[in-house]
Design a protein around this motif. Structure first.
Motif, PDB file in Angstrom:
ATOM      1  N   MET A 160       7.846   4.267   4.174  1.00  0.00           N
ATOM      2  CA  MET A 160       7.620   5.385   3.261  1.00  0.00           C
ATOM      3  C   MET A 160       8.932   6.065   2.888  1.00  0.00           C
ATOM      4  SD  MET A 160       5.339   8.836   3.699  1.00  0.00           S
ATOM      5  CE  MET A 160       6.588   9.608   4.752  1.00  0.00           C
ATOM      6  N   LYS A 161       9.800   6.287   3.852  1.00  0.00           N
ATOM      7  CA  LYS A 161      11.082   6.936   3.556  1.00  0.00           C
ATOM      8  C   LYS A 161      11.889   6.107   2.563  1.00  0.00           C
ATOM      9  CE  LYS A 161      15.071   7.521   6.195  1.00  0.00           C
ATOM     10  NZ  LYS A 161      15.840   8.041   7.339  1.00  0.00           N
ATOM     11  N   GLN A 218       2.309   6.590  -6.901  1.00  0.00           N
ATOM     12  CA  GLN A 218       1.254   7.434  -7.468  1.00  0.00           C
ATOM     13  C   GLN A 218       1.590   8.910  -7.306  1.00  0.00           C
ATOM     14  OE1 GLN A 218      -2.500   7.972  -5.386  1.00  0.00           O
ATOM     15  NE2 GLN A 218      -3.658   7.590  -7.279  1.00  0.00           N
ATOM     16  N   GLN A 219       2.089   9.286  -6.138  1.00  0.00           N
ATOM     17  CA  GLN A 219       2.465  10.679  -5.899  1.00  0.00           C
ATOM     18  C   GLN A 219       3.562  11.120  -6.879  1.00  0.00           C
ATOM     19  OE1 GLN A 219       1.644  13.188  -3.695  1.00  0.00           O
ATOM     20  NE2 GLN A 219       0.048  12.176  -2.507  1.00  0.00           N
ATOM     21  N   ASN A 263      12.381   6.288  -5.278  1.00  0.00           N
ATOM     22  CA  ASN A 263      11.776   7.045  -6.372  1.00  0.00           C
ATOM     23  C   ASN A 263      12.540   8.320  -6.693  1.00  0.00           C
ATOM     24  OD1 ASN A 263       8.901   5.983  -7.434  1.00  0.00           O
ATOM     25  ND2 ASN A 263       9.180   5.348  -5.309  1.00  0.00           N
ATOM     26  N   LEU A 264      13.148   8.945  -5.696  1.00  0.00           N
ATOM     27  CA  LEU A 264      13.980  10.118  -5.957  1.00  0.00           C
ATOM     28  C   LEU A 264      15.156   9.757  -6.861  1.00  0.00           C
ATOM     29  CD1 LEU A 264      14.088  11.847  -2.438  1.00  0.00           C
ATOM     30  CD2 LEU A 264      13.156  12.842  -4.546  1.00  0.00           C
ATOM     31  N   ALA A 265      15.698   8.564  -6.661  1.00  0.00           N
ATOM     32  CA  ALA A 265      16.855   8.123  -7.453  1.00  0.00           C
ATOM     33  C   ALA A 265      16.512   7.928  -8.927  1.00  0.00           C
ATOM     34  CB  ALA A 265      17.416   6.827  -6.870  1.00  0.00           C
ATOM     35  N   GLY A 306       0.811  -1.205   0.000  1.00  0.00           N
ATOM     36  CA  GLY A 306       0.000   0.000   0.000  1.00  0.00           C
ATOM     37  C   GLY A 306       0.847   1.257   0.000  1.00  0.00           C
ATOM     38  N   ILE A 307       1.895   1.273   0.816  1.00  0.00           N
ATOM     39  CA  ILE A 307       2.768   2.454   0.898  1.00  0.00           C
ATOM     40  C   ILE A 307       3.557   2.618  -0.407  1.00  0.00           C
ATOM     41  CG2 ILE A 307       4.738   3.480   2.100  1.00  0.00           C
ATOM     42  CD1 ILE A 307       3.637   2.157   4.680  1.00  0.00           C
ATOM     43  N   LYS A 308       4.008   1.514  -0.973  1.00  0.00           N
ATOM     44  CA  LYS A 308       4.697   1.576  -2.272  1.00  0.00           C
ATOM     45  C   LYS A 308       3.781   2.186  -3.339  1.00  0.00           C
ATOM     46  CE  LYS A 308       7.150  -1.509  -5.524  1.00  0.00           C
ATOM     47  NZ  LYS A 308       6.362  -1.314  -6.753  1.00  0.00           N
ATOM     48  N   ASP A 309       2.519   1.766  -3.336  1.00  0.00           N
ATOM     49  CA  ASP A 309       1.551   2.269  -4.320  1.00  0.00           C
ATOM     50  C   ASP A 309       1.306   3.773  -4.135  1.00  0.00           C
ATOM     51  OD1 ASP A 309       1.295  -0.271  -5.351  1.00  0.00           O
ATOM     52  OD2 ASP A 309      -0.568  -0.725  -4.279  1.00  0.00           O
TER      53      ASP A 309
END
Length: 295
Positions: A193-194, A158-159, A200-202, A151-154
């Motif tokens: 989450m972190k 999405q963000q 995703n930042l990478a 769920g957190i990955k999704d």
């Protein structure tokens, strides 16, 4: 993008005022301000009343660029005027404060311990309107309730997906994967989450720039790596239901993180206060939040 505005958000001292209550949260905001639901009988009247409340706040002498970098607006506020100007133009031209627009269209029902954003079917049209109204950036919110890895990955993916699209359209997106402060698994949610955010930042292209609005963490300076990432213009904190006292105390322990408070900013304001009393109370809240933001 406007270099002056980017420099202000990146390097300025201050915080972001969140005045973006939407249809679902506006009744609660008005109730806190002293206007119960019995005083209006239509959505149109409700939005008229909340615009008056926001106008009173934004036009107050206590609401200034000395302490406030940006203000998050709801679409209805963007499309209305203050002091004869559209709200975003009034904020930037008269106050020197960056206008930011809430763009999400609400949340889905809870699944896998989270609430994803509903599909933004009107995003392209909304961004076109935002461009015409000289909006600097956007904000979109989803919520994490429990430490479900999928769920957190999704939520994070999405963000980022919407954030990349918004950046490409010429705005600075604020990604807000809120963690419910009442979650029994808040610490574990923060860790998962972190990790997903850093992954995703990478993947971002060198020029892609975003911001985050995150729930104040249990461990001070927990988001230090995110704050220091070259893709991240700023990390701001939501009060998330914490009182002004607790929110500012927690914020002051997180260096480099600034406030983007709503409830903690507005909690003591009331429709029946005289302008003098209203300005005095707002000034005190602004000062307290500002001081916690510059630690």
């Amino acid at each position: 993008m406007n270099k002056e505005q980017l420099d202000l958000m990146k390097n300025g001292d201050g915080f972001i005022a969140a005045l973006d209550q939407s249809g679902g949260s506006t009744p609660g905001a008005l109730e806190g301000y002293g206007i119960p639901e019995s005083e209006y009988d239509s959505t149109e009247k409700m939005f008229e009343l909340v615009h008056k409340m926001r106008t009173r706040i934004i036009t107050s002498p206590s609401f200034s660029s000395d302490h406030i970098l940006g203000t998050i607006l709801f679409k209805h506020t963007m499309e209305n005027k203050m002091e004869g100007k559209y709200t975003a133009d009034y904020l930037w031209e008269d106050k020197g404060i960056l206008p930011i627009l809430k763009v999400d269209e609400g949340k889905e029902d809870k699944a896998n311990g989270v609430q994803l954003m509903t599909e933004m079917k009107e995003l392209d049209d909304l961004l076109e309107k935002a461009k015409k109204h000289n909006i600097f950036g956007t904000k979109m919110r989803s919520v994490i309730h429990s430490a479900n890895k999928q769920g957190i990955k999704d939520i994070v993916e999405q963000q980022f997906e919407y954030g990349k699209k918004i950046f490409a359209a010429g705005f600075i997106p604020i990604l807000e994967p809120e963690i419910n402060i009442n979650s029994d698994e808040k610490v574990e949610c923060e860790k998962i989450m972190k990790e997903e955010i850093i992954k995703n930042l990478a993947k971002l292209d060198a020029e892609e720039t975003i911001m985050f609005k995150l729930t104040l963490p249990e461990e001070p300076n927990f988001y230090k790596e995110i704050i220091e990432d070259p893709h991240v213009l700023r990390v701001v904190a939501l009060s998330g239901g914490y009182s002004q006292e607790e929110a500012t105390t927690r914020l002051s322990e997180n260096h480099g993180m600034i406030a983007s408070f709503s409830r903690a900013l507005l909690q003591d304001l009331h429709v029946d206060q005289s302008d003098e009393e209203f300005d005095r109370i707002l000034k005190g809240a602004v000062k307290k939040i500002y001081e916690a933001s510059i630690t």
